[in-house]
Design a protein around this motif. Structure first.
Motif, PDB file in Angstrom:
ATOM      1  N   GLY A 135       0.847  -1.189   0.000  1.00  8.39           N
ATOM      2  CA  GLY A 135       0.000   0.000   0.000  1.00  8.39           C
ATOM      3  C   GLY A 135       0.883   1.239   0.000  1.00  8.39           C
ATOM      4  N   ARG A 136       0.437   2.269  -0.737  1.00  9.05           N
ATOM      5  CA  ARG A 136       1.271   3.468  -0.911  1.00  9.05           C
ATOM      6  C   ARG A 136       1.645   4.109   0.411  1.00  9.05           C
ATOM      7  NH1 ARG A 136      -1.457   8.410  -3.911  1.00  9.05           N
ATOM      8  NH2 ARG A 136      -2.782   8.136  -2.096  1.00  9.05           N
ATOM      9  N   GLY A 137       0.641   4.374   1.256  1.00  4.11           N
ATOM     10  CA  GLY A 137       0.925   5.039   2.523  1.00  4.11           C
ATOM     11  C   GLY A 137       1.796   4.197   3.427  1.00  4.11           C
ATOM     12  N   ILE A 138       1.488   2.903   3.502  1.00  3.22           N
ATOM     13  CA  ILE A 138       2.256   2.012   4.368  1.00  3.22           C
ATOM     14  C   ILE A 138       3.694   1.899   3.876  1.00  3.22           C
ATOM     15  CG2 ILE A 138       2.461  -0.378   5.155  1.00  3.22           C
ATOM     16  CD1 ILE A 138      -0.575  -0.531   5.113  1.00  3.22           C
ATOM     17  N   PHE A 139       3.882   1.807   2.550  1.00  4.75           N
ATOM     18  CA  PHE A 139       5.228   1.674   1.991  1.00  4.75           C
ATOM     19  C   PHE A 139       6.105   2.849   2.386  1.00  4.75           C
ATOM     20  CE2 PHE A 139       8.097   2.823  -1.527  1.00  4.75           C
ATOM     21  CZ  PHE A 139       8.930   1.723  -1.509  1.00  4.75           C
ATOM     22  N   PHE A 140       5.605   4.068   2.182  1.00  3.60           N
ATOM     23  CA  PHE A 140       6.418   5.235   2.490  1.00  3.60           C
ATOM     24  C   PHE A 140       6.605   5.412   3.999  1.00  3.60           C
ATOM     25  CE2 PHE A 140       5.217   6.602  -1.863  1.00  3.60           C
ATOM     26  CZ  PHE A 140       6.497   6.786  -2.346  1.00  3.60           C
ATOM     27  N   ASN A 141       5.591   5.054   4.781  1.00  5.01           N
ATOM     28  CA  ASN A 141       5.740   5.161   6.232  1.00  5.01           C
ATOM     29  C   ASN A 141       6.772   4.166   6.759  1.00  5.01           C
ATOM     30  OD1 ASN A 141       3.920   7.267   6.711  1.00  5.01           O
ATOM     31  ND2 ASN A 141       2.172   5.884   6.698  1.00  5.01           N
ATOM     32  N   LEU A 142       6.780   2.944   6.198  1.00  3.77           N
ATOM     33  CA  LEU A 142       7.802   1.975   6.577  1.00  3.77           C
ATOM     34  C   LEU A 142       9.179   2.450   6.117  1.00  3.77           C
ATOM     35  CD1 LEU A 142       6.074  -1.448   5.793  1.00  3.77           C
ATOM     36  CD2 LEU A 142       6.745  -0.610   8.052  1.00  3.77           C
ATOM     37  N   LEU A 143       9.245   3.005   4.903  1.00  4.85           N
ATOM     38  CA  LEU A 143      10.512   3.471   4.354  1.00  4.85           C
ATOM     39  C   LEU A 143      11.091   4.604   5.192  1.00  4.85           C
ATOM     40  CD1 LEU A 143      12.299   2.910   1.840  1.00  4.85           C
ATOM     41  CD2 LEU A 143      11.135   4.819   0.732  1.00  4.85           C
ATOM     42  N   GLY A 197      -7.928   6.374   0.216  1.00  2.00           N
ATOM     43  CA  GLY A 197      -7.827   5.493   1.374  1.00  2.00           C
ATOM     44  C   GLY A 197      -6.704   4.482   1.209  1.00  2.00           C
ATOM     45  N   THR A 198      -6.542   3.629   2.211  1.00  2.00           N
ATOM     46  CA  THR A 198      -5.544   2.567   2.193  1.00  2.00           C
ATOM     47  C   THR A 198      -6.198   1.277   2.669  1.00  2.00           C
ATOM     48  OG1 THR A 198      -3.720   4.086   2.686  1.00  2.00           O
ATOM     49  CG2 THR A 198      -3.341   1.749   3.118  1.00  2.00           C
ATOM     50  N   ILE A 199      -6.049   0.209   1.906  1.00  2.00           N
ATOM     51  CA  ILE A 199      -6.505  -1.100   2.365  1.00  2.00           C
ATOM     52  C   ILE A 199      -5.462  -1.617   3.337  1.00  2.00           C
ATOM     53  CG2 ILE A 199      -7.121  -3.442   1.707  1.00  2.00           C
ATOM     54  CD1 ILE A 199      -8.014  -2.383  -0.993  1.00  2.00           C
ATOM     55  N   ASP A 200      -5.826  -1.622   4.614  1.00  2.00           N
ATOM     56  CA  ASP A 200      -4.868  -1.986   5.658  1.00  2.00           C
ATOM     57  C   ASP A 200      -4.671  -3.490   5.744  1.00  2.00           C
ATOM     58  OD1 ASP A 200      -3.279  -1.559   8.165  1.00  2.00           O
ATOM     59  OD2 ASP A 200      -4.973  -2.656   9.029  1.00  2.00           O
ATOM     60  N   ASP A 201      -5.750  -4.259   5.608  1.00  2.00           N
ATOM     61  CA  ASP A 201      -5.627  -5.697   5.813  1.00  2.00           C
ATOM     62  C   ASP A 201      -6.855  -6.409   5.256  1.00  2.00           C
ATOM     63  OD1 ASP A 201      -4.443  -8.035   6.598  1.00  2.00           O
ATOM     64  OD2 ASP A 201      -4.524  -7.633   8.752  1.00  2.00           O
ATOM     65  N   TYR A 202      -6.669  -7.696   5.008  1.00  2.00           N
ATOM     66  CA  TYR A 202      -7.774  -8.586   4.686  1.00  2.00           C
ATOM     67  C   TYR A 202      -7.846  -9.634   5.788  1.00  2.00           C
ATOM     68  CZ  TYR A 202      -7.103  -6.602   0.011  1.00  2.00           C
ATOM     69  OH  TYR A 202      -6.950  -5.742  -1.052  1.00  2.00           O
ATOM     70  N   VAL A 203      -9.006  -9.779   6.385  1.00  2.00           N
ATOM     71  CA  VAL A 203      -9.187 -10.740   7.473  1.00  2.00           C
ATOM     72  C   VAL A 203     -10.329 -11.666   7.075  1.00  2.00           C
ATOM     73  CG1 VAL A 203      -9.639 -11.076   9.928  1.00  2.00           C
ATOM     74  CG2 VAL A 203      -8.451  -9.006   9.147  1.00  2.00           C
ATOM     75  N   GLY A 204      -9.984 -12.862   6.604  1.00  2.00           N
ATOM     76  CA  GLY A 204     -11.009 -13.779   6.146  1.00  2.00           C
ATOM     77  C   GLY A 204     -11.744 -13.206   4.954  1.00  2.00           C
ATOM     78  N   ASP A 205     -13.051 -12.984   5.113  1.00  2.00           N
ATOM     79  CA  ASP A 205     -13.856 -12.436   4.028  1.00  2.00           C
ATOM     80  C   ASP A 205     -14.129 -10.949   4.212  1.00  2.00           C
ATOM     81  OD1 ASP A 205     -15.542 -12.509   6.174  1.00  2.00           O
ATOM     82  OD2 ASP A 205     -17.069 -13.774   5.239  1.00  2.00           O
ATOM     83  N   ALA A 206     -13.321 -10.283   5.021  1.00  2.00           N
ATOM     84  CA  ALA A 206     -13.505  -8.852   5.292  1.00  2.00           C
ATOM     85  C   ALA A 206     -12.247  -8.070   4.922  1.00  2.00           C
ATOM     86  CB  ALA A 206     -13.842  -8.625   6.765  1.00  2.00           C
TER      87      ALA A 206
END
Length: 348
Positions: A135-143, A197-206
């Motif tokens: 994810g764009r936001g997560i990538f740059f925040n981790l970087l 927005g940012t897709i943070d995670d997939y949990v099962g069917d959500a």
């Protein structure tokens, strides 16, 4: 995300800079001509890898086994480099930008250009894939290491869940259910990208989608994201019926507030969110079934933004939410003069 304007600007700047660097390394002088050649050579490769140029060919190559995929990819890259270099050399020669060169010299592809262009394109493609994965936001925040130390911030969370996924798996099998979910989650990508927005995670069917509070509230982006997803599914209802025998039905819940955001993990790093806000958003989504309302938003979050005129809001009172010390005001949302019961969003 990978084809957003920002990602293209970033790629073009890197490619142009690599062309200038190439001139400095191999010819002892930096030149704008190197940047022009680099753009003509590398941009077609990046466009091909992103599915913009010859998308059907790229999809066909991507479906091959790994050794065949690598071989075909390099053949395609070499062809694109040759064409790009020839077109650029011809154009510059015709414009008399290369007065000392003949046409054949201007369009003759040196071996070092091939390897250099492949290297730059491979680096950009790798960064693009990692950015797409995280994810764009997560990538740059981790970087940037923004969340190495936990910080408190306000965020909006959207929990969106597929109705009756267990029944679908029981009827069609786990493999088919996974294909159904993969197609559904792929549908989420463009609306989430469009609404920042940012897709943070997939949990099962959500799926869990999040925004910084200010960004999510602006122009009601977090709410419009939900209905953009529903509209996308409805628009392809015939395709869903043909491919899977049913149209996805969703439940969605929105809530926002303070969270603690931190980077966790050692071998596998992840940015995660802690606090009552996340738990409340998840539990609000379970109320969709009880209240027979496919789209819910907490009154706390709704009070912080102005709903657009095409959204109907019905206050459903306060409800006790498991794990929360006090009741939560709940509002049901739907599009004005459009009942969402056409197979896109219905009660479970």
């Amino acid at each position: 995300m990978r084809n957003s304007l920002g990602s293209w600007i970033f790629a073009l700047c890197v490619v142009a800079a690599s062309g200038i660097l190439y001139g400095a390394l191999f010819y002892g002088r930096a030149s704008a001509i190197g940047a022009i050649f680099a753009l003509f050579v590398c941009v077609p490769i990046i466009a091909f890898e992103r599915g913009v140029l010859f998308p059907r060919l790229y999809a066909w190559i991507s479906a091959r086994s790994t050794p065949v995929y690598i071989l075909l990819t390099f053949i395609a890259y070499y062809a694109l480099i040759s064409i790009g270099y020839t077109v650029c050399g011809t154009l510059l020669w015709w414009l008399n930008v290369l007065p000392e060169a003949t046409w054949s010299n201007a369009t003759m592809l040196p071996d070092n250009v091939v390897f250099y262009a492949l290297g730059v394109s491979a680096i950009l493609s790798f960064v693009s894939r990692i950015r797409e994965l995280l994810g764009r936001g997560i990538f740059f925040n981790l970087l940037l290491g923004r969340y190495r130390k936990p910080i408190e911030e306000e965020r909006v969370f959207l929990f969106i869940d597929l109705v009756d996924s267990t029944a679908f798996a029981a009827e069609f099998g786990d493999l088919r259910a996974q294909q159904f979910l993969s197609a559904l989650f792929a549908t989420f990508a463009e609306p989430v990208r469009r609404r920042k927005g940012t897709i943070d995670d997939y949990v099962g069917d959500a799926a869990i989608i999040t925004w910084p509070m200010r960004r999510g509230l602006r122009k009601g982006r977090c709410i419009h994201c939900v209905f953009d997803i529903l509209d996308a599914i409805e628009a392809d209802s015939d395709k869903w019926l043909k491919q899977f025998g049913r149209v996805p039905q969703l439940r969605a819940a929105l809530h926002g507030g303070p969270v603690i955001t931190a980077e966790i993990g050692v071998d596998h790093h992840k940015i995660t969110y802690f606090g009552d806000t996340v738990n409340t958003a998840a539990r609000l989504e379970t109320l969709c079934r009880t209240l027979e309302a496919p789209v819910l938003i907490s009154s706390e979050l709704a009070s912080r933004m102005k709903l657009s005129s095409d959204i109907d809001a019905e206050y459903l009172g306060t409800h006790a939410v498991r794990g929360r010390g006090q009741s939560l005001g709940v509002i049901a949302l739907q599009r004005e003069q459009k009942r969402l019961s056409k197979g896109v969003v219905q009660r479970a």
